[in-house]
Design a protein around this motif. Structure first.
Motif, PDB file in Angstrom:
ATOM      1  N   MET A 188      20.871  23.767  16.918  1.00  0.00           N
ATOM      2  CA  MET A 188      20.639  25.022  16.047  1.00  0.00           C
ATOM      3  C   MET A 188      19.169  25.422  16.108  1.00  0.00           C
ATOM      4  N   ALA A 189      18.399  24.389  16.514  1.00  0.00           N
ATOM      5  CA  ALA A 189      16.987  24.748  16.562  1.00  0.00           C
ATOM      6  C   ALA A 189      16.701  25.706  17.864  1.00  0.00           C
ATOM      7  N   VAL A 190      17.450  25.187  19.002  1.00  0.00           N
ATOM      8  CA  VAL A 190      17.370  26.028  20.131  1.00  0.00           C
ATOM      9  C   VAL A 190      17.939  27.150  20.415  1.00  0.00           C
ATOM     10  N   GLY A 191      18.480  27.536  19.284  1.00  0.00           N
ATOM     11  CA  GLY A 191      19.272  28.840  19.106  1.00  0.00           C
ATOM     12  C   GLY A 191      20.826  28.941  19.053  1.00  0.00           C
ATOM     13  N   MET A 192      21.566  27.912  18.799  1.00  0.00           N
ATOM     14  CA  MET A 192      23.144  27.852  19.266  1.00  0.00           C
ATOM     15  C   MET A 192      23.337  28.424  17.764  1.00  0.00           C
ATOM     16  N   ALA A 193      24.451  29.531  17.953  1.00  0.00           N
ATOM     17  CA  ALA A 193      24.962  30.179  16.764  1.00  0.00           C
ATOM     18  C   ALA A 193      25.766  29.264  16.022  1.00  0.00           C
ATOM     19  N   PRO A 194      25.941  29.488  14.776  1.00  0.00           N
ATOM     20  CA  PRO A 194      26.736  28.618  14.056  1.00  0.00           C
ATOM     21  C   PRO A 194      28.513  28.662  14.316  1.00  0.00           C
ATOM     22  N   GLU A 195      28.662  29.703  14.515  1.00  0.00           N
ATOM     23  CA  GLU A 195      30.263  29.959  14.908  1.00  0.00           C
ATOM     24  C   GLU A 195      30.611  29.182  16.133  1.00  0.00           C
ATOM     25  N   LYS A 196      29.430  29.299  17.346  1.00  0.00           N
ATOM     26  CA  LYS A 196      29.776  28.446  18.436  1.00  0.00           C
ATOM     27  C   LYS A 196      29.694  26.942  18.306  1.00  0.00           C
ATOM     28  N   LEU A 197      28.755  26.521  17.293  1.00  0.00           N
ATOM     29  CA  LEU A 197      28.719  25.146  16.885  1.00  0.00           C
ATOM     30  C   LEU A 197      30.390  24.803  16.441  1.00  0.00           C
ATOM     31  N   PHE A 198      30.672  25.685  15.584  1.00  0.00           N
ATOM     32  CA  PHE A 198      32.062  25.440  14.935  1.00  0.00           C
ATOM     33  C   PHE A 198      32.972  25.449  15.847  1.00  0.00           C
ATOM     34  N   THR A 199      32.985  26.328  16.904  1.00  0.00           N
ATOM     35  CA  THR A 199      34.034  26.366  17.966  1.00  0.00           C
ATOM     36  C   THR A 199      33.997  24.975  18.694  1.00  0.00           C
ATOM     37  N   LEU A 200      32.765  24.509  18.864  1.00  0.00           N
ATOM     38  CA  LEU A 200      32.469  23.409  19.695  1.00  0.00           C
ATOM     39  C   LEU A 200      33.099  22.085  19.097  1.00  0.00           C
ATOM     40  N   LEU A 201      32.802  22.108  17.941  1.00  0.00           N
ATOM     41  CA  LEU A 201      33.373  20.872  17.085  1.00  0.00           C
ATOM     42  C   LEU A 201      34.869  21.004  17.101  1.00  0.00           C
ATOM     43  N   VAL A 202      35.396  22.042  16.749  1.00  0.00           N
ATOM     44  CA  VAL A 202      37.059  22.243  16.504  1.00  0.00           C
ATOM     45  C   VAL A 202      37.630  21.915  17.952  1.00  0.00           C
ATOM     46  N   LEU A 203      36.960  22.077  18.882  1.00  0.00           N
ATOM     47  CA  LEU A 203      37.429  21.890  20.437  1.00  0.00           C
ATOM     48  C   LEU A 203      37.422  20.265  20.550  1.00  0.00           C
ATOM     49  N   GLU A 204      36.174  19.729  20.368  1.00  0.00           N
ATOM     50  CA  GLU A 204      36.114  18.159  20.327  1.00  0.00           C
ATOM     51  C   GLU A 204      37.239  17.530  19.523  1.00  0.00           C
ATOM     52  N   VAL A 205      37.498  17.920  18.492  1.00  0.00           N
ATOM     53  CA  VAL A 205      38.892  17.369  17.479  1.00  0.00           C
ATOM     54  C   VAL A 205      39.964  17.535  18.254  1.00  0.00           C
ATOM     55  N   ALA A 206      40.307  18.840  18.928  1.00  0.00           N
ATOM     56  CA  ALA A 206      41.399  19.187  19.506  1.00  0.00           C
ATOM     57  C   ALA A 206      41.614  18.296  20.641  1.00  0.00           C
ATOM     58  N   VAL A 207      40.608  18.087  21.327  1.00  0.00           N
ATOM     59  CA  VAL A 207      40.668  17.116  22.677  1.00  0.00           C
ATOM     60  C   VAL A 207      41.139  15.931  22.121  1.00  0.00           C
ATOM     61  N   LEU A 208      40.392  15.228  21.094  1.00  0.00           N
ATOM     62  CA  LEU A 208      40.549  13.786  20.721  1.00  0.00           C
ATOM     63  C   LEU A 208      41.780  13.785  19.962  1.00  0.00           C
ATOM     64  N   ALA A 209      42.338  14.669  19.183  1.00  0.00           N
ATOM     65  CA  ALA A 209      43.560  14.569  18.691  1.00  0.00           C
ATOM     66  C   ALA A 209      44.963  14.717  19.722  1.00  0.00           C
ATOM     67  N   LEU A 210      44.804  15.763  20.582  1.00  0.00           N
ATOM     68  CA  LEU A 210      45.584  15.991  21.596  1.00  0.00           C
ATOM     69  C   LEU A 210      45.902  14.411  22.491  1.00  0.00           C
ATOM     70  N   ALA A 211      44.655  14.001  22.740  1.00  0.00           N
ATOM     71  CA  ALA A 211      44.826  12.670  23.463  1.00  0.00           C
ATOM     72  C   ALA A 211      45.507  11.679  22.384  1.00  0.00           C
ATOM     73  N   GLY A 212      45.201  11.474  21.283  1.00  0.00           N
ATOM     74  CA  GLY A 212      45.751  10.653  20.276  1.00  0.00           C
ATOM     75  C   GLY A 212      47.388  10.768  20.258  1.00  0.00           C
ATOM     76  N   VAL A 213      47.686  12.016  19.939  1.00  0.00           N
ATOM     77  CA  VAL A 213      49.057  12.549  19.757  1.00  0.00           C
ATOM     78  C   VAL A 213      49.790  12.347  21.141  1.00  0.00           C
ATOM     79  N   LEU A 214      49.192  12.633  22.326  1.00  0.00           N
ATOM     80  CA  LEU A 214      50.089  12.102  23.657  1.00  0.00           C
ATOM     81  C   LEU A 214      50.286  10.751  23.571  1.00  0.00           C
ATOM     82  N   LEU A 215      49.134   9.946  23.400  1.00  0.00           N
ATOM     83  CA  LEU A 215      49.048   8.385  23.627  1.00  0.00           C
ATOM     84  C   LEU A 215      50.002   7.922  22.298  1.00  0.00           C
ATOM     85  N   GLY A 216      50.038   8.498  21.311  1.00  0.00           N
ATOM     86  CA  GLY A 216      50.789   7.818  20.414  1.00  0.00           C
ATOM     87  C   GLY A 216      52.202   8.239  20.546  1.00  0.00           C
ATOM     88  N   VAL A 217      52.704   9.467  20.906  1.00  0.00           N
ATOM     89  CA  VAL A 217      54.263   9.695  21.226  1.00  0.00           C
ATOM     90  C   VAL A 217      54.632   9.001  22.199  1.00  0.00           C
TER      91      VAL A 217
END
Lengths: 410, 245
Positions: free
Chosen positions: A302-331
């Protein structure tokens, strides 16, 4: 831009492998448990319907309507009409009655089914439970008539193969009738009540003893999908060929089983709710800890200028990657273990100290069943809960003051 | 099945012959003579229910007031079944199945061969005074026939399905004319109407009507009567029943 963020997200996930693997394992483990327990219950229910009802009642039963109409006229035609329905796999007419049995050593009150062995074999698995002798052929139906009894009943009456049993019944005309029988077969199902209190005799003899009006008291049918039996029964009940007859599925004909199913359904709801909550808490814990550990990193971005909505998208994508991997492995894991392995070998609950021969008619091995629908539902739930638990941590991250976050020593 | 088991758990209650001496002589004249010596009588029994009927043959063997039996003939389904009333107990013997079932005297109130008659109606008529106590007696005319009307109470009330039995006997000869069986609550359970055409020493036509759930009408038509033939007392014992095979 989205692609760049996705690349960042993948890199972030890969950067702390231990943390990411733990999160994926938590999701996959929770999903596996959900699928396994649901599969075990579905397997138990299916076996109970198949083995329990498949031993005695059948999935759909046609009887004469009204208490003063004990017989079904032209049962063969009723069986034919049942078989014309594509959902029905087999149908068998029967004469059922209660009798007093006198053997060499003792006497007992028993349930008797007058059956045609060939037709009965399509509806129940009793013929496969014969451990001594066989069911009769038509040529064997001469006095003393053939009778097939449970192993425990034979012991209780003091008879063995070839031994004599007299059956005493009160016919529909209130006359007491006794007929001589000789034991041609002994069965062992493992269901205590069945092995100790049931006998099979030729249907023609049973009908004559009872003076049944018609030639059967019921026509039982096996439905290809036992769980669909109530719908099949409702459809048949509207068919004019079954006018003046009562068509009941196992739900009406065996209300005790329906009650047991209802109890199971409620227990499943409670258990699933608790499990989902536990899985959700696990995912919430791993994601919250992961985000807390990265407060300085988010402050820097945020200090180097990353907009909050981009940070939001980044975190959602990270969780999506983790969740997809978890679901695929679990299923994948659940499908492979529950269907590929346990579905074949079964789960022997007697090893856990449980004994279910009565409920499952002779076995304590449950074969779990996993359906695609259940896999999709469980996967969707884990994905949903993964995003749901993101809301609070994300809200706090987006309100983060970069200067404060940069001073964090975490 | 329930009824079958019921017969087994009825408490033994044999009618005591001591009471018989105190009771008024209900059967007198021709009927006292009739039941004084053994006889054999054959009859056809027609049973009618709401939507079916059945006809079977019955032979009654009467030895004395305490021992009589009825045997089924003319039925493939229950051929040879014997009902014996002896010493206050009732036995059913099924020769084809070689099965013997015994019941206390109250078993004599259960349907006989699925009809609306009971074993006691046919096999213990001569033992009326042993089974019932007379509570009232009056003169009456029944369908133009002078009769004596008795109201009877079972001597062993707790084992009897009846609270009251009304019996009409002809004043001329003592022939039975009518019987009504009422529950302890006073409901009419069964009735028997008896007619005689004078051809045989005993009434030739007995009609019974049951008012229970499975009740209907039964008609017993006697064809022959033979009192000259000696009857072996052994045939009226439990051991002797097997000789009826």
């Amino acid at each position: 831009m989205a692609l760049t963020l996705l690349r960042f997200a993948l890199r972030n996930v890969w950067r702390n492998r231990r943390r990411s693997l733990l999160t994926i394992a938590a999701m996959a483990g929770g999903l596996f448990v959900l699928v396994f327990l649901k599969g075990l219950q579905d397997g138990y229910v299916a076996q109970r319907l198949d083995r329990g009802l498949g031993l005695s009642l059948g999935h759909v039963v046609v009887r004469a309507a009204g208490p003063n109409a004990p017989g079904i006229p032209d049962a063969a035609n009723i069986a034919k009409a049942l078989l014309s329905d594509p959902s029905i796999a087999a149908a068998a007419p029967r004469v059922r009655f209660e009798a007093f049995a006198q053997g060499a050593d003792a006497s007992a009150g028993i349930s008797v089914a007058g059956v045609d062995p060939a037709a009965e074999a399509g509806v129940t698995w009793i013929s496969r439970a014969i451990v001594e002798g066989t069911f009769w052929d038509d040529k064997d139906v001469v006095e003393p008539y053939p009778i097939v009894v449970g192993r425990d009943l034979a012991r209780r009456l003091g008879v063995s193969l070839g031994g004599k049993i007299a059956l005493l019944v009160e016919g529909e005309d209130r006359a007491l009738i006794a007929e001589p029988f000789r034991v041609t077969g002994i069965f062992h199902t493992g269901a205590t009540l069945y092995d100790g209190g049931v006998a099979y005799v030729p249907r023609s003899i049973a009908a004559r003893m009872m003076l049944v009006r018609g030639d059967a008291t019921e026509v039982a049918a096996r439905v290809r999908d036992p769980l669909a039996a109530p719908d099949v029964a409702a459809r048949l009940a509207r068919d004019p060929r079954f006018a003046n007859l009562s068509v009941a599925s196992w739900r009406e004909a065996a209300p005790e089983m329906q009650e047991a199913m209802e109890v199971l359904r409620v227990m499943e709801l409670i258990r699933t709710g608790v499990l989902f909550a536990l899985v959700g808490l696990g995912i919430l814990n791993t994601i919250t800890m992961s985000l807390c550990e990265r407060r300085r990193e988010f402050g820097t971005l945020m200090a180097v200028g990353m907009a909050p909505e981009k940070l939001f998208t980044l975190l959602v994508l990270e969780v999506a990657v983790l969740a997809l991997a978890g679901v695929l492995l679990g299923v994948g894991g659940a499908f492979a273990v529950v269907t590929g392995w346990l579905g074949r070998t079964g789960v022997n609950v007697s090893a856990l100290g449980a004994s279910l021969p009565g409920a499952l008619a002779g076995t304590s091995v449950i074969y779990p069943i996993v359906t695609g629908e259940n896999l999709l539902l469980a996967g969707a739930w884990v994905l949903g809960i993964s995003f749901a638990v993101l809301i609070v941590p994300l809200y706090r991250i987006l309100r983060l003051d970069p200067a404060t976050a940069l001073r964090d020593r975490v | 099945m329930t009824r079958v088991l019921f017969a087994f758990v009825w408490i033994y209650a044999a009618a005591s012959p001591l009471f018989a001496a105190d009771a008024p002589r209900m059967l007198d004249g021709a009927y006292a003579k009739l039941f004084a010596k053994p006889f054999t009588a054959t009859a056809s029994l027609a049973i009618r229910r709401q939507d079916w009927s059945r006809r079977i043959g019955v032979t009654v063997y009467y030895l004395d007031a305490r021992r009589a039996l009825a045997r089924l003939t003319g039925s493939q389904r229950d051929l040879g079944t014997v009902a014996l009333r002896s010493g206050g107990r009732v036995y059913l013997y099924f020769p084809r199945a070689e099965l013997l079932v015994g019941a206390p005297s109250a078993g004599g109130s259960l349907p006989l061969f699925g009809s609306d008659f009971t074993a006691d109606d046919l096999l213990a008529f001569g033992d009326l005074a042993g089974r019932f106590a007379v509570v009232s007696e009056s003169a009456e005319t029944l369908s133009g026939v002078p009769a004596r009307r008795y109201e009877l109470k079972p001597r062993e009330a707790k084992d009897s399905p009846y609270g009251l039995v009304k019996l009409w006997l002809s004043r001329d000869g003592g022939a039975p004319l009518r019987e009504e069986f009422r529950s302890p609550e006073g409901n009419l359970l069964r009735e028997i109407v008896v007619e005689s055409d004078g051809r045989l020493p005993l009434p030739t036509l007995w009609r019974a009507r049951g008012y229970g759930r499975k009740g209907g009408e039964s008609e017993l038509q006697f064809h022959s009567f033979d009192s000259g033939r000696p009857l072996d007392a052994e045939l009226f014992t439990v051991a002797g029943l097997r000789r009826w095979r």
